[in-house]
Design a protein around this motif. Structure first.
Motif, PDB file in Angstrom:
ATOM      1  N   PRO B   7      17.920  23.306  38.994  1.00 35.00           N
ATOM      2  CA  PRO B   7      16.553  23.517  38.536  1.00 35.00           C
ATOM      3  C   PRO B   7      16.536  24.474  37.349  1.00 35.00           C
ATOM      4  CG  PRO B   7      16.954  24.811  40.505  1.00 35.00           C
ATOM      5  CD  PRO B   7      18.178  23.995  40.271  1.00 35.00           C
ATOM      6  N   LEU B   8      15.675  24.191  36.399  1.00 32.40           N
ATOM      7  CA  LEU B   8      15.668  24.952  35.160  1.00 32.40           C
ATOM      8  C   LEU B   8      15.297  26.419  35.377  1.00 32.40           C
ATOM      9  CD1 LEU B   8      13.871  22.462  32.776  1.00 32.40           C
ATOM     10  CD2 LEU B   8      16.222  23.209  32.617  1.00 32.40           C
ATOM     11  N   ALA B   9      16.083  27.286  34.753  1.00 32.24           N
ATOM     12  CA  ALA B   9      15.676  28.695  34.697  1.00 32.24           C
ATOM     13  C   ALA B   9      14.550  28.761  33.668  1.00 32.24           C
ATOM     14  CB  ALA B   9      16.849  29.550  34.271  1.00 32.24           C
ATOM     15  N   PRO B  10      13.561  29.642  33.854  1.00 30.64           N
ATOM     16  CA  PRO B  10      12.451  29.688  32.899  1.00 30.64           C
ATOM     17  C   PRO B  10      12.949  30.016  31.483  1.00 30.64           C
ATOM     18  CG  PRO B  10      11.999  31.060  34.813  1.00 30.64           C
ATOM     19  CD  PRO B  10      13.416  30.623  34.925  1.00 30.64           C
ATOM     20  N   ALA B  12      13.657  31.745  28.180  1.00 26.70           N
ATOM     21  CA  ALA B  12      13.748  33.192  27.956  1.00 26.70           C
ATOM     22  C   ALA B  12      13.855  33.538  26.476  1.00 26.70           C
ATOM     23  CB  ALA B  12      14.943  33.757  28.712  1.00 26.70           C
ATOM     24  N   GLY B  13      13.561  32.611  25.599  1.00 21.15           N
ATOM     25  CA  GLY B  13      13.664  32.875  24.165  1.00 21.15           C
ATOM     26  C   GLY B  13      14.749  31.998  23.553  1.00 21.15           C
ATOM     27  N   SER B 146      26.298  36.427  36.113  1.00 24.13           N
ATOM     28  CA  SER B 146      25.094  36.537  35.280  1.00 24.13           C
ATOM     29  C   SER B 146      23.927  35.724  35.854  1.00 24.13           C
ATOM     30  CB  SER B 146      25.394  36.109  33.845  1.00 24.13           C
ATOM     31  OG  SER B 146      25.845  34.780  33.830  1.00 24.13           O
ATOM     32  N   HIS B 147      24.192  34.793  36.786  1.00 25.74           N
ATOM     33  CA  HIS B 147      23.141  34.063  37.513  1.00 25.74           C
ATOM     34  C   HIS B 147      22.192  33.309  36.601  1.00 25.74           C
ATOM     35  CE1 HIS B 147      23.491  34.923  41.760  1.00 25.74           C
ATOM     36  NE2 HIS B 147      23.955  36.102  41.437  1.00 25.74           N
ATOM     37  N   PHE B 148      22.659  32.898  35.428  1.00 23.15           N
ATOM     38  CA  PHE B 148      21.746  32.195  34.531  1.00 23.15           C
ATOM     39  C   PHE B 148      21.821  30.697  34.782  1.00 23.15           C
ATOM     40  CE2 PHE B 148      20.219  30.825  30.281  1.00 23.15           C
ATOM     41  CZ  PHE B 148      18.970  31.403  30.383  1.00 23.15           C
ATOM     42  N   ASN B 151      22.455  29.450  39.288  1.00 23.98           N
ATOM     43  CA  ASN B 151      21.355  30.176  39.937  1.00 23.98           C
ATOM     44  C   ASN B 151      21.014  29.649  41.325  1.00 23.98           C
ATOM     45  OD1 ASN B 151      20.373  27.818  38.926  1.00 23.98           O
ATOM     46  ND2 ASN B 151      18.617  28.685  37.866  1.00 23.98           N
TER      47      ASN B 151
END
Lengths: 115, 219
Positions: B7-10, B12-13, B146-148, B151
């Motif tokens: 699932p997509l991480a939100p 962040a830029g 880093s859990h990016f 996740n």
């Protein structure tokens, strides 16, 4: 090299690695304790939907008083975990909230909190 | 890469997400280096030189992507310098050491330098292999910590299984190479294909990563 010689070499290498690891861990611990805390921008009004005790747990579990800094930064036993703990707590909540489709605070950008 | 982000991480830029994609791509190439480790393989049926070139090209690309990952993040977030100090979290220090190891691996493999330091090729190969394994393990720790991308526990388990399988395959292939040489009919004059394949595919993936990040941008 003979087989006993190889075993002795391997044991010596493991001992050297363990000594280096211990030395590094002590050095790192001292570096964490000496590092000043980064400033954190925090608005109470932005968090008024959160239960107070989620952050101010010390009023419930009676583990101390004052600001977070008093325990989490100044107690050597827990100071090393402070960064990971607060990042998980604050950023983790922001990420979860955003993934549920609601508005939340900064997710990754350091300068949005540490200013 | 597409599947990995679910699932997509939100968002962040742009700099954050693209730099992290580049870092992930760098780690993927590091793992690929264990499969195309310089020795001829059954597939593709190209000349032996192709595989040596491919390993070298992939090594350069991994270093380039990791340098872009670090450089872009530091340019976007100068405060991240705090994560390169001894007081940084261990998974960040693991990433730092993996980067230094990758640099050492690439630079020490330059033929002129290698011959000067290690006149005996077997000694170089052995040290290169063990340093590469250390680099891959530390890079994996950095990505997991880093859990990016990793996740969820499921993704962590899949990535760990794939990494262990790749390293086990590499170690068994090293042993096998000493025992037997399998005959494969090979196409000649294919050495230069390695550049086209490695640089072309990586450029495509880098652009694809940027496009994906840009598409997710709310602006």
């Amino acid at each position: 090299m003979t087989r006993p010689g190889r075993y002795a070499g391997a044991v010596a290498a493991v001992c050297v690695l363990l000594a280096l690891g211990y030395g590094f861990a002590s050095w790192r611990q001292a570096a964490i304790a000496a590092r000043p805390q980064l400033p954190v921008a925090f608005e109470h009004l932005d968090h008024n939907k959160m239960p107070c005790a989620d952050c101010h747990h010390n009023f419930v579990d009676r583990t101390g008083g004052g600001a977070c800094y008093n325990c989490h930064k100044l107690t050597p036993e827990i100071a090393a975990d402070m960064e990971a703990m607060f990042h998980d707590f604050c950023r983790g909540c922001h990420v979860r909230t955003r993934m549920e489709g609601a508005d939340a605070g900064p997710l990754r950008q350091c300068s949005l909190c540490h200013r | 890469m597409l599947v990995w982000q679910l699932p997509l991480a939100p968002f962040a830029g742009l700099a954050w997400d693209w730099a992290n994609n580049l870092g992930y791509l760098g780690v993927a190439i590091i793992m690929l280096l264990f499969i195309y480790a310089g020795r001829p393989r059954a597939f593709p049926p190209f000349s032996g030189r192709f595989f040596a070139n491919l390993h070298r090209d992939l090594g350069y690309l991994a270093l380039l992507l990791v340098a872009a990952h670090v450089g872009l993040l530091l340019a976007a977030e100068p405060l991240l310098l705090e994560h390169l100090k001894p007081s940084a979290p261990l998974y960040m220090l693991a990433g730092l050491v993996a980067t230094v190891l990758l640099l050492v691996l690439v630079v020490s493999s330059i033929t002129a330098l290698r011959r000067r330091i290690w006149p005996d090729y077997r000694r170089f190969r052995s040290l290169h292999a063990w340093l590469a394994i250390a680099c891959a393990v530390l890079a994996g720790w950095h990505v997991a910590g880093s859990h990016f991308y990793l996740n969820t526990n499921f993704k962590l388990a899949v990535a760990g299984t794939v990494a262990i399988a790749v390293l086990a395959y590499y170690l068994s292939a090293r042993r096998g190479a000493r025992r037997r040489v399998r005959f494969v009919s090979r196409l000649r004059n294919t050495a230069a294909y390695s550049h086209l394949l490695s640089y072309g595919a990586t450029l495509l993936l880098v652009i694809l990563a940027l496009a994906l990040v840009a598409l997710r941008s709310p602006d």
